[in-house]
Design a protein around this motif. Sequence first.
Motif, PDB file in Angstrom:
ATOM      1  N   ALA A 105     -42.358  41.026  32.600  1.00 38.59           N
ATOM      2  CA  ALA A 105     -42.460  40.226  33.819  1.00 38.59           C
ATOM      3  C   ALA A 105     -41.107  39.849  34.383  1.00 38.59           C
ATOM      4  O   ALA A 105     -40.942  39.713  35.603  1.00 38.59           O
ATOM      5  CB  ALA A 105     -43.278  38.958  33.533  1.00 38.59           C
ATOM      6  N   HIS A 106     -40.097  39.721  33.501  1.00 39.16           N
ATOM      7  CA  HIS A 106     -38.760  39.330  33.945  1.00 39.16           C
ATOM      8  C   HIS A 106     -37.786  40.513  33.960  1.00 39.16           C
ATOM      9  O   HIS A 106     -36.581  40.327  34.104  1.00 39.16           O
ATOM     10  CB  HIS A 106     -38.205  38.222  33.052  1.00 39.16           C
ATOM     11  N   GLY A 107     -38.309  41.713  33.774  1.00 37.95           N
ATOM     12  CA  GLY A 107     -37.484  42.910  33.899  1.00 37.95           C
ATOM     13  C   GLY A 107     -36.688  43.292  32.671  1.00 37.95           C
ATOM     14  O   GLY A 107     -35.799  44.140  32.755  1.00 37.95           O
ATOM     15  N   TYR A 108     -37.007  42.700  31.518  1.00 37.86           N
ATOM     16  CA  TYR A 108     -36.289  43.046  30.292  1.00 37.86           C
ATOM     17  C   TYR A 108     -37.014  44.191  29.586  1.00 37.86           C
ATOM     18  O   TYR A 108     -37.654  44.009  28.539  1.00 37.86           O
ATOM     19  CB  TYR A 108     -36.172  41.834  29.373  1.00 37.86           C
ATOM     20  N   VAL A 109     -36.894  45.377  30.172  1.00 41.95           N
ATOM     21  CA  VAL A 109     -37.628  46.537  29.658  1.00 41.95           C
ATOM     22  C   VAL A 109     -37.173  46.890  28.245  1.00 41.95           C
ATOM     23  O   VAL A 109     -37.991  47.243  27.386  1.00 41.95           O
ATOM     24  CB  VAL A 109     -37.444  47.740  30.598  1.00 41.95           C
ATOM     25  N   GLN A 110     -35.866  46.776  27.981  1.00 45.15           N
ATOM     26  CA  GLN A 110     -35.359  47.181  26.669  1.00 45.15           C
ATOM     27  C   GLN A 110     -35.934  46.309  25.561  1.00 45.15           C
ATOM     28  O   GLN A 110     -36.278  46.805  24.487  1.00 45.15           O
ATOM     29  CB  GLN A 110     -33.835  47.116  26.644  1.00 45.15           C
ATOM     30  N   PHE A 111     -36.048  44.996  25.795  1.00 43.28           N
ATOM     31  CA  PHE A 111     -36.626  44.116  24.785  1.00 43.28           C
ATOM     32  C   PHE A 111     -38.074  44.508  24.492  1.00 43.28           C
ATOM     33  O   PHE A 111     -38.519  44.531  23.356  1.00 43.28           O
ATOM     34  CB  PHE A 111     -36.580  42.659  25.247  1.00 43.28           C
ATOM     35  N   PHE A 112     -38.810  44.815  25.545  1.00 39.69           N
ATOM     36  CA  PHE A 112     -40.209  45.202  25.399  1.00 39.69           C
ATOM     37  C   PHE A 112     -40.339  46.501  24.610  1.00 39.69           C
ATOM     38  O   PHE A 112     -41.106  46.592  23.644  1.00 39.69           O
ATOM     39  CB  PHE A 112     -40.840  45.346  26.781  1.00 39.69           C
ATOM     40  N   VAL A 113     -39.571  47.510  25.009  1.00 42.92           N
ATOM     41  CA  VAL A 113     -39.658  48.814  24.349  1.00 42.92           C
ATOM     42  C   VAL A 113     -39.162  48.734  22.917  1.00 42.92           C
ATOM     43  O   VAL A 113     -39.706  49.377  22.017  1.00 42.92           O
ATOM     44  CB  VAL A 113     -38.867  49.872  25.154  1.00 42.92           C
ATOM     45  N   ARG A 114     -38.129  47.923  22.678  1.00 40.45           N
ATOM     46  CA  ARG A 114     -37.595  47.784  21.323  1.00 40.45           C
ATOM     47  C   ARG A 114     -38.646  47.226  20.371  1.00 40.45           C
ATOM     48  O   ARG A 114     -38.840  47.748  19.273  1.00 40.45           O
ATOM     49  CB  ARG A 114     -36.372  46.870  21.339  1.00 40.45           C
ATOM     50  N   ALA A 115     -39.332  46.176  20.787  1.00 39.75           N
ATOM     51  CA  ALA A 115     -40.368  45.589  19.942  1.00 39.75           C
ATOM     52  C   ALA A 115     -41.507  46.574  19.714  1.00 39.75           C
ATOM     53  O   ALA A 115     -42.005  46.727  18.587  1.00 39.75           O
ATOM     54  CB  ALA A 115     -40.898  44.305  20.580  1.00 39.75           C
ATOM     55  N   ILE A 124     -47.759  31.438  24.986  1.00 35.83           N
ATOM     56  CA  ILE A 124     -47.234  31.526  26.351  1.00 35.83           C
ATOM     57  C   ILE A 124     -46.969  32.967  26.785  1.00 35.83           C
ATOM     58  O   ILE A 124     -46.519  33.205  27.898  1.00 35.83           O
ATOM     59  CB  ILE A 124     -45.927  30.714  26.477  1.00 35.83           C
ATOM     60  N   GLY A 125     -47.201  33.926  25.882  1.00 38.82           N
ATOM     61  CA  GLY A 125     -46.962  35.324  26.214  1.00 38.82           C
ATOM     62  C   GLY A 125     -45.757  35.864  25.468  1.00 38.82           C
ATOM     63  O   GLY A 125     -44.761  35.166  25.275  1.00 38.82           O
ATOM     64  N   TRP A 126     -45.864  37.120  25.055  1.00 34.84           N
ATOM     65  CA  TRP A 126     -44.803  37.744  24.267  1.00 34.84           C
ATOM     66  C   TRP A 126     -43.474  37.723  25.032  1.00 34.84           C
ATOM     67  O   TRP A 126     -43.388  38.123  26.177  1.00 34.84           O
ATOM     68  CB  TRP A 126     -45.180  39.192  23.936  1.00 34.84           C
ATOM     69  N   GLY A 127     -42.410  37.259  24.356  1.00 33.83           N
ATOM     70  CA  GLY A 127     -41.087  37.203  24.964  1.00 33.83           C
ATOM     71  C   GLY A 127     -40.859  35.988  25.834  1.00 33.83           C
ATOM     72  O   GLY A 127     -39.794  35.861  26.463  1.00 33.83           O
ATOM     73  N   GLY A 128     -41.814  35.070  25.871  1.00 38.50           N
ATOM     74  CA  GLY A 128     -41.690  33.922  26.760  1.00 38.50           C
ATOM     75  C   GLY A 128     -40.755  32.835  26.268  1.00 38.50           C
ATOM     76  O   GLY A 128     -40.251  32.044  27.080  1.00 38.50           O
TER      77      GLY A 128
END
Length: 452
Positions: free
Chosen positions: A84-94, A305-309
């Motif tokens: 949602a905040h554009g942190y694609v690398q954090f999402f893909v890494r997890a 609150i949602g993953w990465g929140g």
Amino acid sequence: MKCKSDFCIIIATGFLLAYANYFSIMNLFMPGMIKDLYLAFLVVLGLSPLFFRDRKLSKKQIAVLIPWALLICEILFNRNQDLAHGYVQFFVRALAGVSIIFMSQFGFRWQKHALTGMACIGMPNVIATYVFLVMPGLYKIMIALYGQIPVGTSGGAAGYRAGLQNHYSQNGTMIAFVLLIFGGCLLYYVTEARKMHYPTLIMTVLSFVAIILTSKRAHFLFTVIAFCVVYFVTNPRQTLGRGFKLFAAVLVGALALYLMSFHVSAIRMLLMRFMTAGNDSQTRTRFKMWALALDLFRKHPVMGIGWGGYKQVYAVELYQDWQSAGAKYLNSHNTYLQLLCETGVVGFLIYIWAALGTLITTSKALRHRRSMEAWRRKALYVSVVSQVFVLLYNFTGNTLYDYTIFMYSFTAMTGLAVLRGPCAGEALSREEARSIHTGEEYPNVMIAESEV
């Protein structure tokens, strides 16, 4: 396609482990898009058994994989704040870190060299720690490379603490896994082979001293506890005798460290950090971070609150303007609390189910399947001791949210993989073929009562 999986795993994990160990350096030279695409490839590779239509999974294997699959669903669909905040690398890494565990369900011969490859890739961290200790002037190279003084190096004067990393905590984590590999193999020699393998002993000692040099108290403490736990688990019938030996060893080790602290500044720093735990600024900051996570959990107890929140709330609630920009979006330094606040009770229980399920599966094999080849037993020792370390480090670390997830997944994956037989199309030994034909369990092959 069937037997190419070994080659795919070797290529993927080779890059994976190199990137996990040295991402702070590689990020300076690699465009973000390349890293994101490769990590995305790891996700596809990790889930690729879905495309192996002739692959059969036993009920035991499915039982281990189900909670990890549910955790992937949590990352994907539980209001992912990284996306949602554009942190694609954090999402893909997890996502890549968790899904890599599925790779253990195919491929076979890569397992035999997995620990050697992991140790070789991580060993430069240990070597660099000693090099910068002996020749501190060389650390100017790392300062120039990063364009700033890495955290935890006392203004660059103690560069050996961070080594090749841009933070001394990262150096401690990477060295810890090298120590877990050599120490796990050493446990095999001590408890089962009944002989001392001196090259392994030397590498274990060098890695252990390197941990001390980083002055990371959590890594030092949790690796020691992990080794103690596995030492007892391997043969609980000898609890009294082993307990006495362990108590004596810990007592002698503690006394030695105390005496050496008068002459070695690195040891003195480590002991001082233990004595000031709870009162130093770093611990007080952690308390605030944990309190924030608990407060968020109380407000959103079921789904979170949602993953990465958490990072987003931290930036608003706890970040101070005088801090560096790199410290604006931080995780909670407690995996369990962050899971509770981001995924609620549901996600927290899924992770506990997944982590404990994998640990129980590999621990049972470590205790009861002693007739395996030596390399398989070593892999199980390393897998179990690494899993115990991570479950402990979760109390002060971000093992699901930083590159530690790759190290954990690879060691867990290796432990699960050695319990499997060879992949389809590979030659079977006479004993393996007989076991499959008769239904009798061969020590090196997991034979299920029914397969799906």
